[in-house]
Design an enzyme around this catalytic site. Sequence first.
Site, PDB file in Angstrom:
ATOM      1  N   SER A 138       0.862  -1.149  -0.063  1.00 37.24           N
ATOM      2  CA  SER A 138       0.056   0.043   0.050  1.00 37.24           C
ATOM      3  C   SER A 138       0.735   1.265   0.150  1.00 37.24           C
ATOM      4  O   SER A 138       2.004   1.038   0.354  1.00 37.24           O
ATOM      5  CB  SER A 138      -0.861  -0.215   1.149  1.00 37.24           C
ATOM      6  OG  SER A 138      -1.398   1.442   1.418  1.00 37.24           O
ATOM      7  N   TYR A 151      -3.055  -0.414  10.022  1.00 36.67           N
ATOM      8  CA  TYR A 151      -2.956  -1.032   8.813  1.00 36.67           C
ATOM      9  C   TYR A 151      -1.827  -0.594   7.974  1.00 36.67           C
ATOM     10  O   TYR A 151      -0.864  -1.345   7.277  1.00 36.67           O
ATOM     11  CB  TYR A 151      -4.145   0.041   8.101  1.00 36.67           C
ATOM     12  CG  TYR A 151      -4.212  -0.407   6.361  1.00 36.67           C
ATOM     13  CD1 TYR A 151      -4.768  -1.767   5.918  1.00 36.67           C
ATOM     14  CD2 TYR A 151      -3.653   0.403   5.536  1.00 36.67           C
ATOM     15  CE1 TYR A 151      -4.679  -2.042   4.522  1.00 36.67           C
ATOM     16  CE2 TYR A 151      -3.608   0.365   4.139  1.00 36.67           C
ATOM     17  CZ  TYR A 151      -4.149  -0.964   3.871  1.00 36.67           C
ATOM     18  OH  TYR A 151      -4.396  -1.225   2.533  1.00 36.67           O
TER      19      TYR A 151
END
Length: 254
Positions: A138, A151
């Site tokens: 990500s 996350y």
Amino acid sequence: MFQLNNKIAVVTGGGSGIGKAVALLFARQGALVHVIDLNEKGGEITLQEINDAGDKAFMHACDVTVQEKVQEVFNEIGNVDILVNSAGVSHVGNVENTTPADFERIYNVNVKGVYNCLQAAVSIMKKNKKGIILNLASIANSVGLQDRFAYSMSKGAVYAMTLSVARDYLHEGIRCNCVSPARVHTPFVDDFIKKNYPGKEGEMFEKLSKSQPIGRMAKPAEIASLILFLCSDEASFITGCDYPIDGGFIKLNN
């Protein structure tokens, strides 16, 4: 170009979102695709779409956080040419309001789940002296995203595992890379907005879309196209790399 004929590909999280787009594209390009997903219904829908198109696939309902179950599935598959680690979950929160349960859930799926699949696949690929691994990381690897503490931790770990596997198996014929998307419009995003911003869905969707300088979220198929390239023979000289696919987020979001 970018054909995967006679390749056996395993795609985790293949029942929805990016994983589904990858499974469909890989099958269309000639791979025999094994879809792994905790959501059996979603996985079966992906399988049906692949079969309806005249391509080949199998579905395995499996929780990637359980190492024994993962190993059983890979033993059943038997041979693996390509592994795409797409299964993952998200979370909103900073270090103060992220509970131990939240942190553990993110770690178990996004870190341990990737580790479990890496370990199972690498042992097979090492015997064959060839293999390709693609991990879904990500932009959170590279930039600070507000309220994405757990996350970001997990995707930073995915990036580090990518480099480690690429280096450790450099001479075993195994390539390992990752891609780092910005926001991608998937059912997960719609559910996330509905859950966290009730009554403001339209406003938040527009805001999140415009956080990418290009002015919109990515489509799952766009991420899948980059993944196809990195898993194809045309990318045979690429390993240990992270590819942002972010609509200009990292470099242009000033």
